[in-house]
Design a protein around this motif. Structure first.
Motif, PDB file in Angstrom:
ATOM      1  N   ASP A 167       0.809  -1.137  -0.066  1.00 29.89           N
ATOM      2  CA  ASP A 167      -0.035   0.056  -0.106  1.00 29.89           C
ATOM      3  C   ASP A 167       0.871   1.241  -0.028  1.00 29.89           C
ATOM      4  OD1 ASP A 167       0.959  -0.298   2.487  1.00 29.89           O
ATOM      5  OD2 ASP A 167      -0.699   0.216   3.503  1.00 29.89           O
ATOM      6  N   GLN A 168       1.909   1.120  -0.548  1.00 31.73           N
ATOM      7  CA  GLN A 168       3.078   2.263  -0.550  1.00 31.73           C
ATOM      8  C   GLN A 168       2.442   3.627  -1.260  1.00 31.73           C
ATOM      9  OE1 GLN A 168       3.848  -0.654  -1.362  1.00 31.73           O
ATOM     10  NE2 GLN A 168       5.318  -1.242   0.224  1.00 31.73           N
TER      11      GLN A 168
ATOM     12  N   ARG B 156      -1.886   9.791   1.232  1.00 26.66           N
ATOM     13  CA  ARG B 156      -3.203   9.999   2.028  1.00 26.66           C
ATOM     14  C   ARG B 156      -3.231  11.324   2.885  1.00 26.66           C
ATOM     15  NH1 ARG B 156      -2.115   5.602   7.153  1.00 26.66           N
ATOM     16  NH2 ARG B 156      -0.245   6.723   7.693  1.00 26.66           N
TER      17      ARG B 156
ATOM     18  N   TRP C 212      -0.875   4.175  -1.539  1.00 28.18           N
ATOM     19  CA  TRP C 212      -1.861   4.738  -0.719  1.00 28.18           C
ATOM     20  C   TRP C 212      -1.204   5.768   0.428  1.00 28.18           C
ATOM     21  CZ3 TRP C 212      -7.033   5.449   0.020  1.00 28.18           C
ATOM     22  CH2 TRP C 212      -7.496   5.670   1.404  1.00 28.18           C
ATOM     23  N   LEU C 213      -0.356   5.246   1.112  1.00 31.62           N
ATOM     24  CA  LEU C 213       0.551   5.883   2.253  1.00 31.62           C
ATOM     25  C   LEU C 213       0.893   7.191   1.883  1.00 31.62           C
ATOM     26  CD1 LEU C 213       2.146   2.817   4.359  1.00 31.62           C
ATOM     27  CD2 LEU C 213      -0.283   4.227   4.669  1.00 31.62           C
TER      28      LEU C 213
ATOM     29  N   HIS D 254      -6.691  -0.761   1.436  1.00 32.57           N
ATOM     30  CA  HIS D 254      -6.038   0.499   0.925  1.00 32.57           C
ATOM     31  C   HIS D 254      -5.831   0.006  -0.373  1.00 32.57           C
ATOM     32  CE1 HIS D 254      -3.797   1.454   5.184  1.00 32.57           C
ATOM     33  NE2 HIS D 254      -5.235   2.138   4.902  1.00 32.57           N
TER      34      HIS D 254
ATOM     35  N   HIS E   2      -0.707   0.144  10.003  1.00 29.68           N
ATOM     36  CA  HIS E   2      -1.080   1.385   8.716  1.00 29.68           C
ATOM     37  C   HIS E   2      -2.559   1.889   8.979  1.00 29.68           C
ATOM     38  CE1 HIS E   2       2.270  -0.262   5.710  1.00 29.68           C
ATOM     39  NE2 HIS E   2       2.923  -0.176   6.858  1.00 29.68           N
TER      40      HIS E   2
ATOM     41  N   ASP F 215      -5.185   4.264   9.290  1.00 26.45           N
ATOM     42  CA  ASP F 215      -5.371   5.711   8.868  1.00 26.45           C
ATOM     43  C   ASP F 215      -5.942   6.820   9.692  1.00 26.45           C
ATOM     44  OD1 ASP F 215      -4.372   5.438   6.024  1.00 26.45           O
ATOM     45  OD2 ASP F 215      -6.214   3.871   6.344  1.00 26.45           O
TER      46      ASP F 215
ATOM     47  N   CYS G 161      -1.128   2.671  14.542  1.00 24.90           N
ATOM     48  CA  CYS G 161      -0.814   3.162  13.258  1.00 24.90           C
ATOM     49  C   CYS G 161       0.437   2.912  12.138  1.00 24.90           C
ATOM     50  CB  CYS G 161      -0.834   4.669  13.442  1.00 24.90           C
ATOM     51  SG  CYS G 161      -2.307   5.311  14.236  1.00 24.90           S
TER      52      CYS G 161
END
Length: 785
Positions: A281-282, A288, A284-285, A375, A447, A449, A443
């Motif tokens: 999910d890189q 975000r 997405w992170l 994600h 991960h 959010d 978190c």
């Protein structure tokens, strides 16, 4: 800390236990507790020279007594190898062993049996350059086992870790405490560490020693209250607990407060674990945090994972939940608590394993897979977090080391009057550290959010649910819990600093000033803000549902209930929650709260959802309400998915509401006027707030560029033709973008509007106006054509 490494042993402790029980000469496990490994390397060949003479060097009587009682603070100072005149003294505590032999380079010597499981000897091992590495051959009735000596190792926890723990500032506490598979001084094993400052002694017990911790005492690491032991050849998958000797000499068996994995309830042991999960999910992170949550589309689907699709595990849920949520268009899911809890009927709100996802649905890596899948589907994940209280289970946190530790020492402050639980002692730095690191843990390691913080009001007030005489004012004579204020401020500041793009959300039901104000901004109350990103608007929820519960003929007399929220809408950054709490315990489901027959109930629900999505603030809807489930939610069977089955006669009615929710989200996400200025008064203007006699209200929403959306709600069951509504005169034409009475949603479909041109007649304080035909029990959205 060394990188975690899996154990090289091919079998589990349970399998070895079963094998030993099948050995004819072996005693039952409860009588025989080798921590040595039958599957270790073969015994070292005996040297050719004659074995040296072994002189006994027994434990001093006081140390012996304390070790047997489980109350020794420094077993490494007695056991293991120690320089002495003429060589090295080696002592071992091996309950039920028949012999212990030391094997080192060029030496093999059997220790003297001192009784009660103690073995000792003075050996000609030079200690000038440190005691050389050695191993132990331990003989039992069932065989001989070669092993490393746990008491020959230096502490596996560093001074910096201990310093930060003592200061209550270890933001990665889960990396210091608990059970960690690792390689230490070249040997693979597990480091066990636990905070128990009141304990007279601590032992570790588990499947690797047949649940007999007599030979596994931990050492106390100074004034921090931390106890530690590195146990060789113990690795991932083993079960364990801590056996704690209380100040009165009694013992208690406790699960690890820092366990990152647990047995599946009702079993209560902790499980040694490590993770090698590779996230996907890189992207997405990375994006975000581009827009703060209060300035972004934020539409939440609340889920109770165990009952959303009963029987599915985390990985099976990952195959269904992301697709379903994406189809409905929600931007986020909010998961009711996933931390381990013994009683499923608490829905996760009475937590015993604060660092472990519940084992009911899989492993921690399985849960990571679910988050990762959400994600990758473009869906954020918020988790309910419960720092207000914990249950009294005797194997968990309550009086953990024989005295109040995690709970407040004052019984009045410790006992929660509503839930039969215990409140955390938020004035104790180690307890604050335990919880703040826990917020960071979810978190960073999983991960998340966002964290929705449960029961904030119960933390903030000393007199929460307490009568006079049941609480003591703070040092200033007030009712505010100053420890809780400081804790929440520190927690929010810490997670926002460490985790870019995340958001914290307060479930706070009072008018506390500054819940979503920055911690360094002091308000009229004299307190800095609590630092949350968003707050549940419980007032809006109660007032609007009370209005909708009235028959339309009576709504005119309660019109203020549907409009009052705008009086305070910008006092905080709000979420509009229709949560699980509103559809259980006799409160009825959302559609069942509406008056009238089935058609009117559904029409009211659709109109209400249209009003909710247009109102300033973010939205939250609990599972099952998106398709007008008629029954209350039950954690035993979850949503009534059969209502959507085409073979069910009324399925179209339920699918219509679900289609409306999907369209609400679709229009919402592409219309910045509905979210971009949620927290700014400039983003809202009443057009008609006092239409009580008609059960009508209308308002405008504006985006950052000034582009409007007009929302008109008709909460009466009659069509209102030629209903004039004021509009700005700078929009040449308006188009209907959503009508909750549309036929595809189960409505009448009789009053759809095409493009409308405003007339130059001023109305409602506006320079122009539209003439509309308002469908019955409906909400209509219009935007510039």
């Amino acid at each position: 800390m060394q990188p975690s490494q899996p154990s090289t042993r091919p079998t589990s402790g349970r399998e070895r236990a079963a094998a030993l029980r099948r050995t004819p000469a072996a005693r039952p496990p409860q009588q025989r507790t080798p921590h040595d490994r039958a599957d270790g390397p073969p015994p070292t060949a005996a040297p050719r020279s004659a074995p040296p003479e072994v002189v006994p060097a027994p434990c001093p009587p006081e140390d012996r007594e304390r070790l047997l009682a489980g109350s020794h603070h420094d077993p490494h100072g007695v056991l293991g190898a120690h320089p002495a005149d003429g060589g090295t003294v080696i002592r071992a505590l091996r309950p039920h062993a028949r012999s212990v032999t030391v094997v080192a380079e060029g030496l093999r010597a059997e220790l003297h049996d001192d009784g009660d499981g103690f073995f000792s000897g003075r050996l000609p091992l030079s200690a000038e350059q440190g005691v050389p590495a050695y191993r132990l051959l331990v003989g039992y009735e069932g065989g001989t086992h070669e092993t490393e000596d746990a008491y020959r190792f230096l502490p596996a926890l560093g001074d910096l870790d201990l310093h930060l723990i003592g200061e209550g500032r270890h933001e990665e506490l889960w990396k210091a405490l608990g059970a960690h598979p690792m390689t230490h001084q070249g040997v693979t094993g597990t480091r066990f560490t636990v905070w128990a400052p009141n304990a007279r002694g601590v032992r570790v017990t588990g499947t690797f020693n047949f649940w007999d911790g007599a030979g596994f005492p931990l050492r106390s690491l100074g004034a921090t209250g931390v106890w530690e032991l590195f146990v060789p050849a113990v690795g991932e998958g083993e079960l364990y607990k801590f056996e704690i000797t209380r100040p009165d000499g009694s013992r208690t068996l406790r699960a690890d407060p820092m366990a990152r994995r647990t047995e599946c309830p009702p079993a209560t042991a902790s499980v040694i674990t490590s993770s090698d999960y590779e996230w996907g999910d890189q992207e997405w992170l990375a994006r975000r945090g581009e827009v703060p949550a209060h300035e972004a589309p934020f539409s939440v689907y609340e889920v109770h994972l165990p009952s959303w699709r009963p029987g599915l595990g985390y990985r099976q849920l990952a195959e269904q939940l992301p697709a379903y949520v994406a189809e409905l268009g929600f931007t986020h899911v909010e998961l009711m608590p996933v931390a381990e809890h013994p009683f499923g009927g608490s829905w996760g709100y009475q937590v015993t394993g604060f660092y472990a996802p519940t084992a009911r649905m899989g492993t921690p890596d399985d849960f990571k897979y679910l988050v990762d899948s959400l994600h990758r589907a473009g869906i954020g994940v918020i988790m309910d977090w419960v720092p207000a209280h914990f249950p009294r289970d005797a194997w968990a946190l309550a009086e953990f080391d024989g005295r109040p530790l995690y709970e407040h020492p004052d019984p009045q402050r410790a006992a929660h009057p509503d839930w039969g639980t215990l409140e955390f002692d938020l004035g104790r730095r180690e307890v604050r550290n335990f919880l703040i690191a826990n917020a960071v843990y979810w978190c960073e390691e999983f991960h998340m959010d966002g964290l929705r913080v449960d029961a904030v009001a119960s933390m903030l007030y000393l007199d929460y649910s307490r009568e006079d005489g049941q609480w003591t004012p703070n040092e200033h004579g007030g009712r505010e819990n100053l420890d809780a204020v400081a804790f929440l401020q520190e927690m929010n500041a810490t997670v926002y600093r460490r985790v870019p793009g995340m958001v914290t959300i307060a479930e706070e039901s009072t008018a506390w000033d500054g819940v979503t104000r920055a911690t360094h901004h002091v308000g009229p109350s004299g307190f800095g803000g609590l630092g949350f990103g968003l707050k549940w608007n419980m007032g809006w929820m109660h007032d609007s549902l009370e209005y909708m519960a009235h028959d339309p003929v009576h709504r005119a007399y309660h019109h203020d209930r549907i409009t009052f929220s705008m009086v305070y809408a910008y006092s905080e950054n709000y979420v509009l929650p229709i949560s699980h709490d509103e559809v259980v315990h006799g409160k009825r489901s959302l559609v069942s709260k509406m008056p009238g027959d089935w058609w009117r109930q559904r029409a009211d629900l659709r109109a209400y959802l249209g009003f909710m999505w247009a109102h300033p603030g973010k939205q939250l809807l609990f599972m099952g309400q998106e398709f007008a489930q008629g029954a209350e939610w039950s954690e035993a069977h979850g949503p009534d998915w059969w209502l959507l089955d085409p073979s069910y006669g009324a399925a179209a009615d339920h699918r219509g509401v679900r289609d409306l929710v999907a369209d609400l989200n679709a229009v919402y996400r592409r219309t910045p006027a509905l979210w971009q200025r949620d927290v700014s008064p400039d983003g809202f203007r009443w057009v008609l707030a006092d239409g009580a006699g008609d059960n009508v209200l209308a308002f405008l929403r504006y985006d950052a560029e000034g582009s409007p959306l007009l929302a008109v709600c008709n909460f009466s069951p009659v069509v209102r033709e030629d209903f004039r509504v004021g509009v700005p005169d700078d929009v040449p034409a308006w188009a209907e973008v959503l009508n909750t009475d549309a036929e595809r949603y189960g409505g009448s479909g009789a009053c759809g509007s095409g493009p409308l041109k405003p007339e130059p007649q001023p109305w409602h304080g506006m320079a122009a106006s539209l003439r509309l035909t308002l469908p019955p029990l409906s909400t209509v959205w219009l935007t510039p054509a």
